[in-house]
Enzyme design. Structure first.
Site, PDB file in Angstrom:
ATOM      1  N   ARG A 123       5.059  29.443  -8.872  1.00  9.35           N
ATOM      2  CA  ARG A 123       3.633  29.697  -9.088  1.00  9.35           C
ATOM      3  C   ARG A 123       3.239  29.122 -10.441  1.00  9.35           C
ATOM      4  NH1 ARG A 123       3.477  30.480  -4.386  1.00  9.35           N
ATOM      5  NH2 ARG A 123       2.653  32.306  -3.250  1.00  9.35           N
ATOM      6  N   HIS A 174       1.582  21.404  -5.061  1.00  9.24           N
ATOM      7  CA  HIS A 174       2.022  22.665  -4.459  1.00  9.24           C
ATOM      8  C   HIS A 174       2.529  22.450  -3.033  1.00  9.24           C
ATOM      9  CE1 HIS A 174       1.278  27.316  -4.544  1.00  9.24           C
ATOM     10  NE2 HIS A 174       2.392  27.007  -3.896  1.00  9.24           N
ATOM     11  N   GLU A 203      -5.232  25.982  -9.812  1.00 13.83           N
ATOM     12  CA  GLU A 203      -5.302  25.263  -8.530  1.00 13.83           C
ATOM     13  C   GLU A 203      -6.555  25.708  -7.764  1.00 13.83           C
ATOM     14  OE1 GLU A 203      -1.791  25.735  -6.134  1.00 13.83           O
ATOM     15  OE2 GLU A 203      -0.432  25.326  -7.803  1.00 13.83           O
TER      16      GLU A 203
END
Length: 375
Positions: A209, A255, A238
């Protein structure tokens, strides 16, 4: 019955079509309006299943996220309504381990250095961290595991403290869930002080993360410490990461470390199993029935195995260089981050490729790295 799902979840019709009408939306666009008459909600990490969404879903009976992490789900709000939910622990562990391996091999080739003998600190020794550690050990790397919660729970493996791991590591790879409070918080786990204290020439990998690493601090430290090398798949903010940080990152991706075909199918299939149990549907079809044949399914090699060859074979399965270039081209465009994630549909896992050698026995290394070794 109505299923609302993230459009990036593959094989939805094949897996769930016999159960209900399926309505697909971009993951970030799933909000209260989309779920008003949903019975089942299937998401990935970009959909915020928050109080407002849950309140709007008057007929909601089940929520599933086809991901390991579930920090995007308000579990307390679901439990207050008595709505069952599930994540998919371990579904993308192999994909993340292979992403990290491919990135390390690629960066090592760019810098003309050997990974053998280097010390890798794996921060978070759950499914993805363990998959990364196994592959690193197969390459001859020394692996340090840091995971205070697992250590406290009695995991028999040998662990070191975070401070010890960071002090000794040549490479640091992050694999923790995002936890903002409690005994073991991970939000900004790597802050400016810890980043500054990294050894000269350390490589930092973050594939869990974005908020686990303080991105503002990382940019400041990187500007002072050009010796540090960065491999970042996740970002604070993000889908709008800091452009300045992307520019100084050595390998940058949107990601997708866990975004293999197999991982996404496995996540969906795990939710199908839970849902089938909830609805008393009996056994579901075997996972392998949903997995397509790879375009390149076998490879026969005639040259000795070395790091350069491993890098080439790994990138044959997943071309991380192209992903990095596309990310830099698209990330400043409106919607570019999510467009690239959506376009990332056909990456396979190493097991889809059978590797053999002409004139010699295939080394166990191939299977240790996750490839299907020719028998």
């Amino acid at each position: 019955m109505i299923i609302v799902a993230d459009e990036n979840m593959p094989a939805l019709d094949a897996m769930f079509g016999h159960l209900a009408e399926i309505r697909c939306y971009p993951g970030r666009a799933i909000g209260p309006e989309q779920v008003r008459d949903a019975d089942i909600l299937l998401v990935r990490s970009v959909t915020q299943v928050n109080q407002a969404l849950i309140d709007a879903a008057k007929t909601l009976k089940f929520v599933g996220t086809a991901t390991i992490g579930f920090d995007h789900i308000d579990v307390a709000a679901l439990e207050a309504r008595g709505i069952p939910w599930s994540n998919a622990p371990g579904c993308n562990a192999e994909a993340v381990g292979e992403y990290v391996l491919t990135a390390l091999l690629t960066l090592a080739q760019r810098l003309s250095v050997s990974l053998e003998g280097k010390t890798l600190a794996v921060i978070g020794a759950g499914n993805t961290g363990s998959a990364t550690a196994r592959r690193a050990q197969a390459l001859g790397m020394r692996v340090l595991l840091c995971d205070p919660p697992l250590q406290a729970a009695g995991d028999p493996r040998q662990f070191v403290s975070l401070e010890a791991a960071l002090a000794e590591a040549d490479i640091v790879s992050c694999h923790v869930p995002l936890i903002r409070d409690g005994e073991y918080p991970t939000w900004h786990l790597l802050d400016e002080a810890r980043l500054t204290a990294l050894k000269p020439d350390t490589w930092l990998v973050n594939a869990c993360r974005g908020e686990v690493v303080d991105n503002q601090a990382l940019l400041a430290v990187k500007q002072r410490r050009p010796d540090l090398k960065l491999i970042l798949d996740v970002w604070e903010g993000e889908p709008s990461p800091m452009t300045a940080l992307v520019e100084v990152t050595d390998i940058a991706t949107p990601h997708i470390a866990g975004y293999s075909v197999e991982a996404k199918l496995r996540g969906n299939w795990m939710l199908l199993q839970v849902l089938a149990k909830q609805l008393d549907l009996g056994p579901v079809a075997d996972f392998t029935q949903f997995v397509p044949t790879a375009e390149i399914a076998s490879l026969r090699l005639s040259t000795p195995v070395n790091q350069s060859l491993l890098a080439r074979v790994a990138r044959l399965v997943y071309d991380i260089d192209s992903e990095d270039r596309r990310f830099r081209q698209w990330q400043t465009q409106a919607g570019g981050f999510d467009r690239q994630r959506k376009a990332h549909l056909n990456r396979r896992e190493f097991l889809s490729l059978t590797v053999g050698h002409s004139g010699q026995a295939a080394p166990d290394l191939w299977s240790e790295l996750g490839f299907n070794k020719e028998r």
